[in-house]
Design a protein around this motif. Structure first.
Motif, PDB file in Angstrom:
ATOM      1  N   UNK A  97     -12.092  23.754  20.757  1.00 37.51           N
ATOM      2  CA  UNK A  97     -12.005  23.334  19.533  1.00 37.51           C
ATOM      3  C   UNK A  97     -10.225  23.310  19.960  1.00 37.51           C
ATOM      4  N   UNK A  98      -9.297  24.352  20.997  1.00 38.99           N
ATOM      5  CA  UNK A  98      -8.703  23.721  21.525  1.00 38.99           C
ATOM      6  C   UNK A  98      -7.708  22.115  21.517  1.00 38.99           C
ATOM      7  N   UNK A  99      -8.605  21.929  22.626  1.00 41.78           N
ATOM      8  CA  UNK A  99      -8.886  20.090  23.033  1.00 41.78           C
ATOM      9  C   UNK A  99      -8.682  19.462  21.868  1.00 41.78           C
ATOM     10  N   UNK A 100      -9.620  19.713  20.868  1.00 36.91           N
ATOM     11  CA  UNK A 100      -9.326  18.830  19.927  1.00 36.91           C
ATOM     12  C   UNK A 100      -8.280  18.560  18.983  1.00 36.91           C
ATOM     13  N   UNK A 101      -8.085  20.187  18.493  1.00 35.98           N
ATOM     14  CA  UNK A 101      -6.624  20.107  18.091  1.00 35.98           C
ATOM     15  C   UNK A 101      -5.446  19.403  18.615  1.00 35.98           C
ATOM     16  N   UNK A 102      -5.594  19.541  20.168  1.00 37.87           N
ATOM     17  CA  UNK A 102      -4.350  18.388  20.595  1.00 37.87           C
ATOM     18  C   UNK A 102      -4.674  17.611  20.378  1.00 37.87           C
ATOM     19  N   UNK A 103      -5.571  16.654  20.947  1.00 40.08           N
ATOM     20  CA  UNK A 103      -5.738  15.460  20.443  1.00 40.08           C
ATOM     21  C   UNK A 103      -5.544  14.961  19.066  1.00 40.08           C
ATOM     22  N   UNK A 104      -5.883  15.665  18.084  1.00 40.62           N
ATOM     23  CA  UNK A 104      -5.245  15.191  16.876  1.00 40.62           C
ATOM     24  C   UNK A 104      -3.855  15.583  16.487  1.00 40.62           C
ATOM     25  N   UNK A 105      -2.772  16.533  17.163  1.00 42.16           N
ATOM     26  CA  UNK A 105      -2.135  16.774  17.197  1.00 42.16           C
ATOM     27  C   UNK A 105      -0.874  15.717  17.666  1.00 42.16           C
ATOM     28  N   UNK A 106      -1.553  15.365  18.975  1.00 43.17           N
ATOM     29  CA  UNK A 106      -0.520  14.304  19.680  1.00 43.17           C
ATOM     30  C   UNK A 106      -1.205  13.029  18.958  1.00 43.17           C
ATOM     31  N   UNK A 107      -2.293  12.623  18.412  1.00 38.34           N
ATOM     32  CA  UNK A 107      -2.161  11.461  16.749  1.00 38.34           C
ATOM     33  C   UNK A 107      -1.462  11.326  15.973  1.00 38.34           C
ATOM     34  N   UNK A 108      -1.335  13.086  15.519  1.00 35.49           N
ATOM     35  CA  UNK A 108      -0.881  13.224  14.346  1.00 35.49           C
ATOM     36  C   UNK A 108       0.938  12.703  14.494  1.00 35.49           C
ATOM     37  N   UNK A 109       1.535  12.546  16.356  1.00 40.02           N
ATOM     38  CA  UNK A 109       2.953  12.856  16.261  1.00 40.02           C
ATOM     39  C   UNK A 109       2.580  10.954  16.373  1.00 40.02           C
ATOM     40  N   UNK A 110       1.836  10.473  16.674  1.00 41.74           N
ATOM     41  CA  UNK A 110       2.039   8.850  17.010  1.00 41.74           C
ATOM     42  C   UNK A 110       2.386   8.244  15.071  1.00 41.74           C
ATOM     43  N   UNK A 111       1.586   8.935  14.417  1.00 43.54           N
ATOM     44  CA  UNK A 111       1.617   8.184  13.536  1.00 43.54           C
ATOM     45  C   UNK A 111       2.285   8.722  12.206  1.00 43.54           C
ATOM     46  N   UNK A 112       3.344   9.585  12.602  1.00 47.61           N
ATOM     47  CA  UNK A 112       4.267   9.574  11.702  1.00 47.61           C
ATOM     48  C   UNK A 112       5.454   9.526  12.599  1.00 47.61           C
ATOM     49  N   UNK A 113       5.625   9.739  13.674  1.00 42.47           N
ATOM     50  CA  UNK A 113       7.241  10.222  14.200  1.00 42.47           C
ATOM     51  C   UNK A 113       7.790   8.489  14.624  1.00 42.47           C
ATOM     52  N   UNK A 114       6.876   7.495  13.845  1.00 44.46           N
ATOM     53  CA  UNK A 114       7.614   5.614  14.133  1.00 44.46           C
ATOM     54  C   UNK A 114       7.091   4.763  13.011  1.00 44.46           C
ATOM     55  N   UNK A 115       7.036   5.270  12.129  1.00 49.19           N
ATOM     56  CA  UNK A 115       7.121   4.587  10.813  1.00 49.19           C
ATOM     57  C   UNK A 115       5.407   3.863  10.618  1.00 49.19           C
ATOM     58  N   UNK A 116       5.300   2.839  10.044  1.00 49.72           N
ATOM     59  CA  UNK A 116       4.172   2.011  10.200  1.00 49.72           C
ATOM     60  C   UNK A 116       3.170   1.745  10.996  1.00 49.72           C
ATOM     61  N   UNK A 117       2.133   2.127  11.152  1.00 50.60           N
ATOM     62  CA  UNK A 117       1.798   1.307  13.004  1.00 50.60           C
ATOM     63  C   UNK A 117       0.395   0.172  12.454  1.00 50.60           C
ATOM     64  N   UNK A 118       0.415  -0.960  12.672  1.00 51.32           N
ATOM     65  CA  UNK A 118      -0.403  -1.409  12.244  1.00 51.32           C
ATOM     66  C   UNK A 118      -2.106  -1.297  12.774  1.00 51.32           C
ATOM     67  N   UNK A 119      -2.360  -0.634  14.206  1.00 47.60           N
ATOM     68  CA  UNK A 119      -3.596  -0.236  14.254  1.00 47.60           C
ATOM     69  C   UNK A 119      -3.307   0.430  15.970  1.00 47.60           C
TER      70      UNK A 119
END
Length: 495
Positions: free
Chosen positions: A174-196
């Motif tokens: 579960x910790x590793x899944x949360x690690x993945x989700x945290x990084x995905x969250x960074x990519x989709x909140x820190x850089x504005x709209x992402x198309x894909x």
């Protein structure tokens, strides 16, 4: 794994607060993200994607420098290379964007983190990133801003498989899944709209995490909560929507791999040079002719697939001249197809998926049929909850068991619900028997049966079964005799 556990907790808490409160906007790292963005129908997003026709991949990560510093060719990094190996001397993302425009491409995709786990942004959840190298440039930030300013579409590649952080097959915590989700969250909140967002290293060969290790539905819901109009592409090689909104039709050196009648929008990656990564040990050069590029564009575009051609930046951070020349040569003679004006009738989801309690929930079945169109794509149980009611098994649109005694299929709703209706969609291939003589049952959280309905000789391509508000957590479908069970879709309604 983490830079500071305190910061992880702070970020996780803020995310929870954001989801619980009715706030219009959230600001992360000084980038404003509109969280009230209206979700567009999937078919419309697929249409916009398809009409681009031609985009670029940029495999640029630790393996570029591993090949530079070795006498051997490496197809990927293992996550053991020191962060200091990352050392671009002249990163020029603006050149990449110009190469795309000159090639008449309409977007680019960047390997933000490949299988080795090295991150091209300053991630708060690891020290294995550019911030720990000698060149601390946020490559993701540079890439997104430059391509967006150039009017190009932006795609971010992210590997679920992660050797450095130990996210591998059969051992995901579960910790590793949360690690993945945290990084995905960074990519989709820190850089504005992402198309894909393009996932890889996920249930595609034996060492990768599968969908039991990292549930797709959980990642899907995270992505859509952050950016509802960011299309999900996934290298699963399945021609359905069970684990991607745009299926991945691998184009590397081959013609269109799916059933010839499959015309839903797909993404297809290929390479113009000798390999995916720049490699000085392998005489790195362009190997694809103009005729090859044009032929692949025609093959894939004619099947509603976007051709995404990889261009490997060199260690300095620029595109080599021979690649630039070849892409321009192809652009001069390529005739881009006319834009489609509207989506195909069977694109997107077939119904309002928010009303299906089973949509993208974990599924299992008694066995998996040996039919396979690609060596990495079997008829999985999850296909029966992908939002599509089409049922052509040869197009990988159904779950499908072997012929056996009393085969079954089951979905975990992941919560208790008061169920009032179950609707089944049968396989629709020609010359197949209709679903009949079966039992539908509901099971509680302890997986004890609490209700069932036997449907005998009720031959039909669809079955709607009324349920008297039964509280349950699992729904099971089972043949009452010997046969093969193939379900196109299961819709569970209730509260």
């Amino acid at each position: 794994m983490f830079k500071t556990r305190t910061l992880v907790l702070m970020l996780s808490t803020s995310f929870l607060l954001f989801n619980c409160k009715e706030e219009e906007k959230v600001i992360t790292k000084n980038v404003e993200v509109d969280t009230e963005e209206t979700a567009r129908p999937l078919a419309e997003l697929q249409l916009d994607f398809l009409n681009t026709r031609y985009q670029a991949y940029f495999h640029y990560n630790m393996c570029t420098f591993k090949n530079l510093n070795s006498e051997e060719h490496f197809g990927r990094s293992t996550g053991t290379e020191p962060a200091g190996m990352w050392a671009p001397t002249g990163l020029d993302v603006a050149q990449w964007a110009q190469v795309c425009k000159d090639a008449r491409m309409e977007g680019g995709w960047l390997t933000t983190k490949h299988h080795g786990g090295f991150c091209l942004w300053d991630s708060e959840y690891t020290d294995y990133d550019v911030a720990s190298s000698g060149v601390k440039t946020d490559v993701v930030g540079e890439f997104v801003k430059t391509f967006r300013d150039a009017g190009l579409k932006v795609g971010l590649y992210y590997s679920i498989l992660d050797y450095h952080h130990g996210v591998e097959n059969g051992s995901t915590t579960r910790e590793e899944i949360e690690f993945l989700k945290n990084q995905i969250t960074e990519l989709l909140t820190n850089y504005g709209p992402i198309d894909y967002i393009n996932f890889d290293g996920w249930s595609s060969w034996p060492t990768t995490p599968n969908f039991d290790d990292v549930p797709y539905g959980e990642i899907y819901r995270l992505v859509k909560s952050l950016q509802p109009n960011c299309l999900i592409v996934n290298h699963t090689y399945e021609s359905n929507l069970a684990h991607a909104e745009v299926p991945f039709a691998d184009a590397a050196g081959r013609a269109y791999p799916y059933h010839p009648d499959y015309m839903r929008p797909t993404a297809a990656s290929d390479l113009v040079q000798i390999d995916w990564w720049w490699d000085d040990n392998n005489n790195m050069r362009v190997t694809k002719s103009v005729a090859y590029i044009l032929g692949q564009l025609d093959s894939y575009n004619s099947h509603n697939s976007v051709y995404i051609l990889n261009i490997s930046p060199n260690p300095a951070g620029r595109i080599d001249d021979d690649a630039i020349v070849r892409l321009k040569e192809a652009a001069e003679v390529w005739k881009k197809p006319e834009d489609l004006k509207k989506p195909g009738a069977n694109w997107g989801f077939s119904y309002e998926v928010s009303e299906n309690l089973a949509f993208l929930r974990p599924c299992s079945q008694s066995s998996t049929h040996t039919f396979i169109r690609d060596k990495r794509a079997y008829p999985r149980a999850d296909i029966a909850v992908d939002g599509v009611t089409e049922g052509n098994g040869e197009m990988e649109q159904t779950s499908w068991t072997e012929v056996e005694d009393r085969p079954w299929w089951k979905v975990d709703l992941q919560a208790q619900h008061k169920i009032n209706e179950i609707k089944l969609f049968d396989r629709t291939d020609e010359h197949t028997d209709e679903l009949k003589n079966f039992t539908v049952s509901i099971w509680d959280a302890d997986e004890k049966e609490v209700w069932k309905s036997e449907e005998v000789n009720a031959a039909s391509k669809t079955h709607t079964i009324a349920v008297p508000d039964i509280v349950g957590s699992f729904v099971k479908v089972q043949l009452n005799g010997k046969g093969s069970l193939a379900l196109a879709e299961v819709i569970v309604k209730g509260k």
